[in-house]
Scaffold this active site. Structure first.
Site, mmCIF file in Angstrom:
data_model
loop_
_atom_site.group_PDB
_atom_site.id
_atom_site.type_symbol
_atom_site.label_atom_id
_atom_site.label_comp_id
_atom_site.label_asym_id
_atom_site.label_seq_id
_atom_site.Cartn_x
_atom_site.Cartn_y
_atom_site.Cartn_z
ATOM 1 N N LYS A 92 0.851 -1.188 0.000
ATOM 2 C CA LYS A 92 0.000 0.000 0.000
ATOM 3 C C LYS A 92 0.883 1.232 0.000
ATOM 4 O O LYS A 92 1.792 1.356 0.831
ATOM 5 C CB LYS A 92 -0.890 -0.004 1.267
ATOM 6 C CG LYS A 92 -1.837 1.174 1.316
ATOM 7 C CD LYS A 92 -3.054 0.928 0.435
ATOM 8 C CE LYS A 92 -3.828 2.199 0.115
ATOM 9 N NZ LYS A 92 -3.326 2.900 -1.107
ATOM 10 N N GLN A 113 7.140 4.185 3.841
ATOM 11 C CA GLN A 113 5.721 3.824 3.795
ATOM 12 C C GLN A 113 5.447 2.572 4.616
ATOM 13 O O GLN A 113 4.431 2.472 5.300
ATOM 14 C CB GLN A 113 5.303 3.588 2.331
ATOM 15 C CG GLN A 113 3.797 3.563 2.113
ATOM 16 C CD GLN A 113 3.184 4.952 2.036
ATOM 17 O OE1 GLN A 113 3.733 5.824 1.370
ATOM 18 N NE2 GLN A 113 2.081 5.172 2.709
ATOM 19 N N LYS A 116 5.373 3.707 8.210
ATOM 20 C CA LYS A 116 4.231 4.609 8.413
ATOM 21 C C LYS A 116 2.927 3.807 8.483
ATOM 22 O O LYS A 116 2.104 3.994 9.378
ATOM 23 C CB LYS A 116 4.172 5.600 7.241
ATOM 24 C CG LYS A 116 2.994 6.532 7.296
ATOM 25 C CD LYS A 116 2.738 7.343 6.033
ATOM 26 C CE LYS A 116 3.902 7.695 5.173
ATOM 27 N NZ LYS A 116 3.607 8.801 4.245
ATOM 28 N N LYS A 128 5.473 1.706 -3.045
ATOM 29 C CA LYS A 128 5.487 3.064 -3.617
ATOM 30 C C LYS A 128 5.874 2.952 -5.076
ATOM 31 O O LYS A 128 6.540 2.007 -5.474
ATOM 32 C CB LYS A 128 6.533 3.921 -2.894
ATOM 33 C CG LYS A 128 6.273 5.402 -3.006
ATOM 34 C CD LYS A 128 5.357 5.849 -1.900
ATOM 35 C CE LYS A 128 4.996 7.304 -2.028
ATOM 36 N NZ LYS A 128 4.393 7.804 -0.789
ATOM 37 N N GLY A 167 -2.607 8.153 -4.697
ATOM 38 C CA GLY A 167 -1.849 9.259 -5.269
ATOM 39 C C GLY A 167 -0.634 9.627 -4.434
ATOM 40 O O GLY A 167 -0.389 9.070 -3.363
ATOM 41 N N ASP A 168 0.119 10.560 -4.941
ATOM 42 C CA ASP A 168 1.254 11.169 -4.245
ATOM 43 C C ASP A 168 1.549 12.441 -5.054
ATOM 44 O O ASP A 168 0.657 12.914 -5.776
ATOM 45 C CB ASP A 168 2.445 10.191 -4.211
ATOM 46 C CG ASP A 168 3.515 10.595 -3.186
ATOM 47 O OD1 ASP A 168 3.301 10.403 -1.988
ATOM 48 O OD2 ASP A 168 4.572 11.127 -3.594
ATOM 49 N N THR A 211 -4.416 13.771 4.839
ATOM 50 C CA THR A 211 -3.013 13.908 5.254
ATOM 51 C C THR A 211 -2.804 15.241 5.966
ATOM 52 O O THR A 211 -2.209 15.304 7.050
ATOM 53 C CB THR A 211 -2.062 13.783 4.042
ATOM 54 O OG1 THR A 211 -2.477 12.676 3.244
ATOM 55 C CG2 THR A 211 -0.628 13.602 4.482
ATOM 56 N N ASN A 243 -2.274 18.953 -2.058
ATOM 57 C CA ASN A 243 -3.286 18.477 -1.107
ATOM 58 C C ASN A 243 -2.855 18.553 0.342
ATOM 59 O O ASN A 243 -3.613 19.014 1.196
ATOM 60 C CB ASN A 243 -3.525 16.984 -1.350
ATOM 61 C CG ASN A 243 -4.711 16.763 -2.224
ATOM 62 O OD1 ASN A 243 -5.395 17.714 -2.588
ATOM 63 N ND2 ASN A 243 -4.947 15.520 -2.561
ATOM 64 N N SER A 380 -6.879 6.018 3.509
ATOM 65 C CA SER A 380 -6.859 5.064 2.388
ATOM 66 C C SER A 380 -7.222 3.668 2.882
ATOM 67 O O SER A 380 -7.952 2.923 2.213
ATOM 68 C CB SER A 380 -5.456 4.998 1.758
ATOM 69 O OG SER A 380 -5.301 5.968 0.759
HETATM 70 N N1 GLU Z 1 1.184 8.983 -0.821
HETATM 71 C C1 GLU Z 1 0.640 9.022 0.487
HETATM 72 C C2 GLU Z 1 1.715 8.805 1.523
HETATM 73 O O1 GLU Z 1 2.835 9.217 1.332
HETATM 74 C C3 GLU Z 1 -0.566 8.129 0.676
HETATM 75 C C4 GLU Z 1 -0.480 6.744 0.194
HETATM 76 C C5 GLU Z 1 -1.801 5.993 0.212
HETATM 77 O O2 GLU Z 1 -2.822 6.556 0.538
HETATM 78 O O3 GLU Z 1 -1.731 4.803 -0.137
HETATM 79 O O4 GLU Z 1 1.487 8.275 2.577
#
Ligand code: GLU
Length: 451
Positions: A92, A113, A116, A128, A167-168, A211, A243, A380
């Site tokens: 994810k 990630q 996190k 990612k 997204g990112d 976020t 965002n 998410s």
């Molecule tokens: N890109 C976001 C992050 O850096 C969210 C990733 C997601 O929602 O999967 O955490």
């Protein structure tokens, strides 16, 4: 540097085996510095070789994309997906479109990630990806054409029960919806394969804001517990205007703070009385213009053509929400000189290694991205649950869950630091608690397999 020979040797091997990947080295070293004083209290993690395993992504996907733009010209780009860790659940993490990406950037992002996502306590592994495609100045048609080629290349590796991107940077709801559309022509369950979708098209209410809002909930809790204060009347600088930055700014304003400066990659706008955030939103979200056009609407504002000079603006709280390594020791020194009390990361690893060290040496409260910006991926995760259970959460329900989760993530980092005699060291707390969530699960799986 590292005192533990075990970690030092692993770090040296990492540098040799991942030559030149400096962002990846940086993210690992930051984690190792936390583990350095404590790793010998976890002998099983050492004897079971958990850390070497954690330094290698489970799978790296790199595909060349040949596509034809709206003018009929051929273009080539590279698509990446790093499926870093599936220990806690399906891969994810977001997809980024940016000319400044590399395997190193994606590895560091996927590594971050993984930890996190662990902090959210939802069952999500880490991944990612993205492409070295610059969406800036591209027509909507080209974005669509590129995205279709991109998702065609990655679709074989994605899916609701394997890998669920969102997204990112450079990839928002519009791009995610294009991905869903293309993916649905190729495979089943497109709604389950992505998060960050439009709320009326299988998405969840509040994901776009999550976020930034989550960051401010984290900041609010940290200020209350550690500084015995609130956001009311605080001056806040927010770098970026995507965002994360935008919704952090709105939420900070709602809490009584004044947002005095925001930026994009070209420069920053500043108004000591506070920026008009609705105008910034209109410029960036609707018109998709550069932030300098804010000057057309606010005669009292100034613009400086240097994005990182934003850290010279006097503030109480700094929220770096743009990109990695945007806040270095020069920026940190300027913030400290101007009396900053808290730096909380909305972006992923926006503070450089020396920047973090300077904050620590000056005892400035610091919240690392893997904790402070986890609200996005947490929501998410809720979007995935919503899809699995075929339910729909209201905005209020999502917001309440987000608030309690950000408080819990703060408490987890704060208490872990306290227990290890590192009061208020949220970097240490977030790193150690997230590391243990992943490493202990890896041990458990290992034991199950070896009887
Ligand atoms: N890109 C976001 C992050 O850096 C969210 C990733 C997601 O929602 O999967 O955490």
């Amino acid at each position: 540097m590292l005192k533990t020979k075990y970690l030092l040797d692993l770090y040296h091997d990492l540098v040799v085996q991942n030559k030149g990947e400096k962002e990846f080295h940086q993210a690992v070293l930051e984690m190792f510095q936390t583990l350095d004083p404590v790793i010998h209290s976890y002998p099983e993690i050492i004897t079971n070789n958990i850390i070497p395993e954690l330094l290698k992504p489970e799978r790296i996907i790199e595909v060349e994309i040949d596509w034809v733009n709206e003018k009929g010209e051929n273009e080539q780009h590279l698509a990446y997906r790093i499926q870093y860790s599936s220990t806690l659940g399906v891969y994810k993490g977001g997809l980024r479109y940016s000319p400044n990406v590399s395997i190193s950037i994606f590895k560091f992002l996927a590594f971050e990630q993984t930890f996190k996502n662990a902090l959210t306590t939802l069952p999500m592994g880490g991944g990612k990806g993205g492409a070295n495609f610059n969406p800036r100045g591209r027509s909507a048609k080209d974005i669509k054409l590129f995205t279709e080629a991109f998702i065609t290349a990655l679709a074989p590796y994605l899916g609701a029960d394997t890998d669920v991107p969102a997204g990112d940077i450079g990839v928002g709801q519009r791009e995610v919806m294009l991905m869903v559309e293309k993916y649905s022509e190729l495979k089943d369950d497109a709604y389950g394969a992505f998060t960050g979708k439009l709320p009326d098209k299988g998405g969840i209410l509040g994901r776009k804001e999550a976020t930034g809002h989550g960051l401010v909930y984290f900041v609010e809790e940290a200020l209350a517990v550690i500084k015995k204060t609130t956001l009311n009347n605080k001056k806040v600088v927010v770098s970026g205007s995507g965002n994360v930055a935008l919704y952090a700014a709105f939420k900070a304003r709602e809490k009584g703070a004044t947002v005095v400066a925001m930026s994009d990659s070209d420069g920053y706008v500043y108004n000591p009385e506070g920026l008009d955030l609705d105008i910034i939103k209109e410029i960036k979200e609707t018109k998709r213009e550069r932030i300098r056009s804010y000057l057309d609407y606010d005669k009292a504002a100034i613009y400086e053509n240097d994005a990182v000079a934003i850290w010279g603006v006097k503030c109480d709280i700094a929220l770096p929400c743009a990109t990695q390594n945007e806040l270095d020791e020069t920026g940190v020194a300027a913030l400290i000189k101007n009396g900053v009390i808290f730096v909380a990361e909305g972006a992923n690893m926006p503070t450089t290694k020396t920047g973090v060290e300077l904050l620590r040496d000056n005892k400035i409260l610091f919240a690392p991205g893997k904790a402070a910006n986890a609200g996005g991926v947490y929501v998410s995760g809720l979007e995935m649950i919503q899809h699995q259970k075929q339910v729909k959460y209201t905005f209020t329900e999502v917001d309440a869950k987000l608030q309690s989760t950000m408080k819990a993530i703060f408490q987890n980092s704060y208490q872990t630091a306290k227990t290890h005699n590192r009061p208020n060291d949220l970097l240490f707390g977030a790193n150690l608690s997230s590391f243990l969530l992943v490493a202990e699960k890896m041990l458990e799986i290992r034991k199950k397999h070896t009887g």
